[in-house]
Write an enzyme that holds these catalytic residues in place. Structure first.
Site, PDB file in Angstrom:
ATOM      1  N   GLY A   1     -67.859 -55.902  -2.167  1.00 31.98           N
ATOM      2  CA  GLY A   1     -66.909 -55.882  -1.052  1.00 31.98           C
ATOM      3  C   GLY A   1     -67.278 -54.722  -0.143  1.00 31.98           C
ATOM      4  O   GLY A   1     -68.207 -53.967  -0.443  1.00 31.98           O
TER       5      GLY A   1
ATOM      6  N   THR B   1     -75.098 -46.233 -13.703  1.00 31.86           N
ATOM      7  CA  THR B   1     -75.846 -45.287 -12.878  1.00 31.86           C
ATOM      8  C   THR B   1     -74.969 -44.910 -11.677  1.00 31.86           C
ATOM      9  O   THR B   1     -74.251 -45.749 -11.126  1.00 31.86           O
ATOM     10  CB  THR B   1     -77.210 -45.847 -12.414  1.00 31.86           C
ATOM     11  OG1 THR B   1     -77.004 -46.876 -11.441  1.00 31.86           O
ATOM     12  CG2 THR B   1     -78.019 -46.403 -13.584  1.00 31.86           C
ATOM     13  N   GLY B   2     -75.002 -43.622 -11.330  1.00 34.17           N
ATOM     14  CA  GLY B   2     -74.101 -43.146 -10.271  1.00 34.17           C
ATOM     15  C   GLY B   2     -72.640 -43.323 -10.674  1.00 34.17           C
ATOM     16  O   GLY B   2     -71.771 -43.505  -9.818  1.00 34.17           O
TER      17      GLY B   2
ATOM     18  N   TYR C   1     -82.433 -51.150   3.873  1.00 33.92           N
ATOM     19  CA  TYR C   1     -81.318 -51.307   2.899  1.00 33.92           C
ATOM     20  C   TYR C   1     -81.214 -52.772   2.484  1.00 33.92           C
ATOM     21  O   TYR C   1     -81.070 -53.096   1.301  1.00 33.92           O
ATOM     22  CB  TYR C   1     -80.013 -50.832   3.541  1.00 33.92           C
ATOM     23  CG  TYR C   1     -78.793 -50.927   2.632  1.00 33.92           C
ATOM     24  CD1 TYR C   1     -78.686 -50.158   1.467  1.00 33.92           C
ATOM     25  CD2 TYR C   1     -77.732 -51.782   2.939  1.00 33.92           C
ATOM     26  CE1 TYR C   1     -77.562 -50.239   0.639  1.00 33.92           C
ATOM     27  CE2 TYR C   1     -76.608 -51.870   2.116  1.00 33.92           C
ATOM     28  CZ  TYR C   1     -76.535 -51.095   0.966  1.00 33.92           C
ATOM     29  OH  TYR C   1     -75.415 -51.187   0.145  1.00 33.92           O
TER      30      TYR C   1
ATOM     31  N   LYS D   1     -81.373 -54.457  -1.198  1.00 33.10           N
ATOM     32  CA  LYS D   1     -80.249 -55.200  -1.784  1.00 33.10           C
ATOM     33  C   LYS D   1     -80.621 -56.667  -2.053  1.00 33.10           C
ATOM     34  O   LYS D   1     -80.079 -57.285  -2.974  1.00 33.10           O
ATOM     35  CB  LYS D   1     -79.009 -55.079  -0.882  1.00 33.10           C
ATOM     36  CG  LYS D   1     -78.443 -53.673  -0.882  1.00 33.10           C
ATOM     37  CD  LYS D   1     -77.958 -53.258  -2.273  1.00 33.10           C
ATOM     38  CE  LYS D   1     -77.951 -51.798  -2.521  1.00 33.10           C
ATOM     39  NZ  LYS D   1     -77.507 -51.405  -3.863  1.00 33.10           N
TER      40      LYS D   1
ATOM     41  N   ALA E   1     -64.723 -48.819 -24.304  1.00 31.14           N
ATOM     42  CA  ALA E   1     -66.174 -48.634 -24.461  1.00 31.14           C
ATOM     43  C   ALA E   1     -66.554 -47.157 -24.309  1.00 31.14           C
ATOM     44  O   ALA E   1     -65.819 -46.380 -23.713  1.00 31.14           O
ATOM     45  CB  ALA E   1     -66.913 -49.446 -23.409  1.00 31.14           C
TER      46      ALA E   1
ATOM     47  N   VAL F   1     -69.116 -44.784 -22.340  1.00 24.48           N
ATOM     48  CA  VAL F   1     -69.883 -44.927 -21.101  1.00 24.48           C
ATOM     49  C   VAL F   1     -70.769 -43.699 -20.894  1.00 24.48           C
ATOM     50  O   VAL F   1     -70.287 -42.563 -20.922  1.00 24.48           O
ATOM     51  CB  VAL F   1     -68.958 -45.105 -19.875  1.00 24.48           C
ATOM     52  CG1 VAL F   1     -69.792 -45.229 -18.589  1.00 24.48           C
ATOM     53  CG2 VAL F   1     -68.073 -46.337 -20.039  1.00 24.48           C
TER      54      VAL F   1
ATOM     55  N   SER G   1     -65.804 -58.932   2.752  1.00 24.68           N
ATOM     56  CA  SER G   1     -65.145 -57.642   2.604  1.00 24.68           C
ATOM     57  C   SER G   1     -64.433 -57.458   1.282  1.00 24.68           C
ATOM     58  O   SER G   1     -64.259 -56.344   0.821  1.00 24.68           O
ATOM     59  CB  SER G   1     -64.110 -57.477   3.707  1.00 24.68           C
ATOM     60  OG  SER G   1     -63.031 -58.351   3.460  1.00 24.68           O
ATOM     61  N   GLY G   2     -63.972 -58.537   0.705  1.00 25.10           N
ATOM     62  CA  GLY G   2     -63.151 -58.381  -0.491  1.00 25.10           C
ATOM     63  C   GLY G   2     -61.704 -58.128  -0.148  1.00 25.10           C
ATOM     64  O   GLY G   2     -60.841 -58.166  -1.019  1.00 25.10           O
TER      65      GLY G   2
HETATM   66  N1  LIG Z   1     -69.317 -49.178  -0.452  1.00 28.11           N
HETATM   67  C1  LIG Z   1     -69.614 -50.394  -0.024  1.00 28.11           C
HETATM   68  O1  LIG Z   1     -68.996 -50.903   0.925  1.00 28.11           O
HETATM   69  C2  LIG Z   1     -70.704 -51.194  -0.675  1.00 28.11           C
HETATM   70  C3  LIG Z   1     -70.964 -52.488  -0.184  1.00 28.11           C
HETATM   71  C4  LIG Z   1     -71.979 -53.234  -0.772  1.00 28.11           C
HETATM   72  C5  LIG Z   1     -72.716 -52.696  -1.815  1.00 28.11           C
HETATM   73  N2  LIG Z   1     -72.444 -51.428  -2.259  1.00 28.11           N
HETATM   74  C6  LIG Z   1     -73.286 -50.895  -3.351  1.00 28.11           C
HETATM   75  O2  LIG Z   1     -72.456 -50.352  -4.351  1.00 28.11           O
HETATM   76  C7  LIG Z   1     -73.153 -49.287  -5.023  1.00 28.11           C
HETATM   77  C8  LIG Z   1     -72.243 -48.075  -5.134  1.00 28.11           C
HETATM   78  O3  LIG Z   1     -71.971 -47.614  -3.826  1.00 28.11           O
HETATM   79  P1  LIG Z   1     -70.716 -46.690  -3.456  1.00 28.11           P
HETATM   80  O4  LIG Z   1     -70.067 -47.328  -2.298  1.00 28.11           O
HETATM   81  O5  LIG Z   1     -69.937 -46.359  -4.649  1.00 28.11           O
HETATM   82  O6  LIG Z   1     -71.491 -45.396  -2.887  1.00 28.11           O
HETATM   83  P2  LIG Z   1     -71.377 -43.842  -3.217  1.00 28.11           P
HETATM   84  O7  LIG Z   1     -69.965 -43.437  -3.448  1.00 28.11           O
HETATM   85  O8  LIG Z   1     -72.159 -43.153  -2.150  1.00 28.11           O
HETATM   86  O9  LIG Z   1     -72.137 -43.734  -4.610  1.00 28.11           O
HETATM   87  C9  LIG Z   1     -73.533 -43.839  -4.665  1.00 28.11           C
HETATM   88  C10 LIG Z   1     -73.979 -43.287  -5.996  1.00 28.11           C
HETATM   89  O10 LIG Z   1     -75.404 -43.366  -6.058  1.00 28.11           O
HETATM   90  C11 LIG Z   1     -75.890 -42.102  -6.517  1.00 28.11           C
HETATM   91  N3  LIG Z   1     -77.259 -41.828  -6.089  1.00 28.11           N
HETATM   92  C12 LIG Z   1     -77.730 -41.749  -4.823  1.00 28.11           C
HETATM   93  N4  LIG Z   1     -79.035 -41.403  -4.840  1.00 28.11           N
HETATM   94  C13 LIG Z   1     -79.390 -41.283  -6.145  1.00 28.11           C
HETATM   95  C14 LIG Z   1     -80.597 -40.930  -6.821  1.00 28.11           C
HETATM   96  N5  LIG Z   1     -81.720 -40.608  -6.150  1.00 28.11           N
HETATM   97  N6  LIG Z   1     -80.587 -40.911  -8.166  1.00 28.11           N
HETATM   98  C15 LIG Z   1     -79.470 -41.196  -8.871  1.00 28.11           C
HETATM   99  N7  LIG Z   1     -78.295 -41.510  -8.293  1.00 28.11           N
HETATM  100  C16 LIG Z   1     -78.259 -41.542  -6.943  1.00 28.11           C
HETATM  101  C17 LIG Z   1     -74.911 -41.100  -5.915  1.00 28.11           C
HETATM  102  O11 LIG Z   1     -75.054 -39.853  -6.557  1.00 28.11           O
HETATM  103  P3  LIG Z   1     -74.956 -38.438  -5.753  1.00 28.11           P
HETATM  104  O12 LIG Z   1     -73.503 -38.087  -5.740  1.00 28.11           O
HETATM  105  O13 LIG Z   1     -75.791 -37.526  -6.580  1.00 28.11           O
HETATM  106  O14 LIG Z   1     -75.500 -38.687  -4.376  1.00 28.11           O
HETATM  107  C18 LIG Z   1     -73.601 -41.813  -6.187  1.00 28.11           C
HETATM  108  O15 LIG Z   1     -73.198 -41.634  -7.501  1.00 28.11           O
HETATM  109  C19 LIG Z   1     -74.427 -49.038  -4.221  1.00 28.11           C
HETATM  110  O16 LIG Z   1     -75.521 -49.648  -4.879  1.00 28.11           O
HETATM  111  C20 LIG Z   1     -74.161 -49.741  -2.900  1.00 28.11           C
HETATM  112  O17 LIG Z   1     -75.343 -50.186  -2.270  1.00 28.11           O
HETATM  113  C21 LIG Z   1     -71.454 -50.676  -1.729  1.00 28.11           C
END
Ligand SMILES: NC(=O)c1ccc[n+]([C@@H]2O[C@H](COP(=O)([O-])OP(=O)(O)OC[C@H]3O[C@@H](n4cnc5c(N)ncnc54)[C@H](OP(=O)(O)O)[C@@H]3O)[C@@H](O)[C@H]2O)c1
Length: 322
Positions: A237, A33-34, A204, A208, A52, A54, A10-11
Site C-alpha cells: 500500500g 530485514t529493516g 526503483y 521492485k 514467534a 524475530v 494505496s490500500g
Molecule cells: N512506504 C510505502 O508507501 C511503500 C510502498 C510500496 C513498497 N514499499 C516497500 O516496503 C518496504 C519497507 O518500506 P518502508 O516504507 O517501511 O520504509 P522505511 O521506513 O524507510 O524503512 C526502510 C528500511 O530499510 C532499511 N535499509 C535501507 N537501506 C538499507 C541497507 N543498505 N541495508 C539494510 N537495511 C537498509 C532502513 O534502515 P535504516 O533505518 O538503517 O535506513 C529501514 O529499516 C521497502 O522495501 C519499500 O520499497 C513501501
C-alpha cells in the site's frame, strides 16, 4: 472499476484482512530485514506478538536497540523474542557475513521477510560497483536468501510446512514497463546499472519488479526441484514512512495508510495458514492480502530466469559465489 483500482494502489480502501485471524506463531523463527522501522517494525510487532521469535536484520544496532526498547515497553513478554543481526544490504561481503552469523546461531528459520529498501535515491554505485537501489532492494536480499536457504529448507523438512520468503515489491514495479526510453532487461551488469532518468523512480521500479520476479522464480524452481521453500511478493500500500525522504511526495503522506496497515499483507504472507491451504505460492499480493495479476513484465518467465542467473553471476564475480 475505480474503487478496486484505488484499493490496489494505496490500500486506503483495502479490506478483508484481520490480523487477529492469524493463529499463534509460537515456536517459529522469522527474520525481518529493516525490521526496526516503518512497515518492517510493524511486521516485527505482528510476528513477535503472535508468539514467534524475530531477528531484526538491520545496519545500525542503536536503531534496533531503540525499536526493541519500544516494543518491550508496549509488551514486556516480547523481551526474549527479539534479537539483532547486523545486515548492510549495500555490501555483498557484509550480507554473506550476516547470513553466516544467523546460520551459526539458529537451528530453524520459518520465514524471511525481505523488507528493507530505499526509494528514488540519487544514482550511486555500491562498493561492489552495482546501482544502489538494485543492490539494496534486490541483489542483497537475493544473496541473503540463498545463504539462508539450507536453514529454511531444514526447517520445512522438520515442520512439514513450507518455509516462506516474502519479498517487498511495490505498485511502482509498473513504472519501468511504461517508461518509453528503455525496457526491463536483466542480461548484464550494464542493464541494471542504467541511469534511466535523474529522479531514480525507474531504478526503483526496476528493483521492485525484481522482487516480483524473484518470488516467481524461487517458486518455479521449488516446483521443479522439490524444494520446500516458497515465496510471495507484496505491495504493502502507500504507507507513511521515511521511505519518501528522497522524493517530493512527503506532503502526500497524510493521505497514506499507517505502518500497521502497511504490514498487513506481509504478516498474512509470512504467517497465514490460508497461503498454504490455497497454494498461492509465487503470487503478488496487494492491500490487503489479495492476489493480483502483475504487469506483463512481472509475469515474464525469461526476465525472471535472466534476473536469477545475473544475480548468481554478480555474486560469483564480486564475492566469489554464495
Ligand atoms: N512506504 C510505502 O508507501 C511503500 C510502498 C510500496 C513498497 N514499499 C516497500 O516496503 C518496504 C519497507 O518500506 P518502508 O516504507 O517501511 O520504509 P522505511 O521506513 O524507510 O524503512 C526502510 C528500511 O530499510 C532499511 N535499509 C535501507 N537501506 C538499507 C541497507 N543498505 N541495508 C539494510 N537495511 C537498509 C532502513 O534502515 P535504516 O533505518 O538503517 O535506513 C529501514 O529499516 C521497502 O522495501 C519499500 O520499497 C513501501
Amino acid at each position: 472499476m475505480p474503487i478496486p483500482v484505488v484499493s490496489d494502489i494505496s490500500g486506503n480502501c483495502g479490506t478483508g484482512f484481520d490480523p487477529a485471524s492469524i493463529p499463534s506463531q509460537q515456536g517459529k523463527v522469522f527474520i525481518v530485514t529493516g525490521g526496526h522501522a516503518g512497515i518492517g517494525l510493524a511486521t516485527t510487532r505482528f510476528l513477535s506478538s503472535s508468539g514467534a521469535r524475530v531477528i531484526i536484520a538491520s545496519r545500525t544496532q542503536t536503531k534496533v536497540d531503540e525499536a526493541i526498547k519500544q516494543l518491550v515497553t508496549e509488551d514486556a513478554s516480547l523481551s526474549d523474542r527479539l534479537s539483532y543481526v547486523k545486515l548492510d544490504l549495500s555490501s555483498l561481503k557484509q550480507v554473506k557475513a550476516a547470513a553466516e552469523e544467523v546460520v551459526s546461531k539458529e537451528g530453524r528459520l520459518d520465514g524471511l521477510v525481505n523488507n528493507a529498501g530505499v526509494m528514488a535515491a540519487p544514482y550511486e554505485l555500491t562498493e561492489d560497483g552495482i546501482e544502489s537501489q538494485f543492490q539494496v532492494n534486490h541483489l542483497g536480499h537475493w544473496l541473503f536468501t540463498q545463504k539462508l536457504m539450507p536453514l529454511l529448507e531444514k526447517t520445512a523438512e522438520t515442520t512439514g510446512h513450507p518455509s516462506r520468503v516474502i519479498n517487498l515489491s511495490s505498485f511502482a514495479h509498473n513504472f519501468i514497463s511504461a517508461y518509453p526510453l528503455a525496457s526491463p532487461s536483466f542480461t548484464s551488469l550494464a542493464d541494471v546499472n542504467r541511469t534511466f532518468e535523474p529522479t531514480g523512480w525507474i531504478r526503483y521500479s526496476q528493483a521492485k519488479l525484481s522482487a516480483i520476479l524473484f518470488s516467481r522464480e524461487l517458486n518455479r524452481r521449488a516446483e521443479t526441484s522439490g524444494s520446500k521453500v516458497r515465496s510471495l511478493s507484496v505491495h504493502p500500500g502507500f504507507v507513511r514512512s521515511d521511505l519518501y525522504k528522497h522524493t517530493s511526495l512527503s506532503v502526500l503522506q497524510r493521505a497514506f495508510i499507517g505502518p500497521e496497515e502497511g504490514a498487513y499483507s506481509s504478516f498474512y504472507a509470512a504467517a497465514s495458514p490460508e497461503v498454504e491451504e490455497k497454494g498461492i505460492w509465487g503470487a503478488y499480493l496487494v492491500p490487503f492480502a489479495k492476489v493480483k495479476q502483475t504487469t506483463k513484465a512481472g509475469d515474464d518467465a525469461k526476465l525472471a530466469t535472466d534476473l536469477w542467473d545475473l544475480c548468481g553471476r554478480l555474486v560469483e564475480e564480486k564475492v566469489g559465489g554464495i
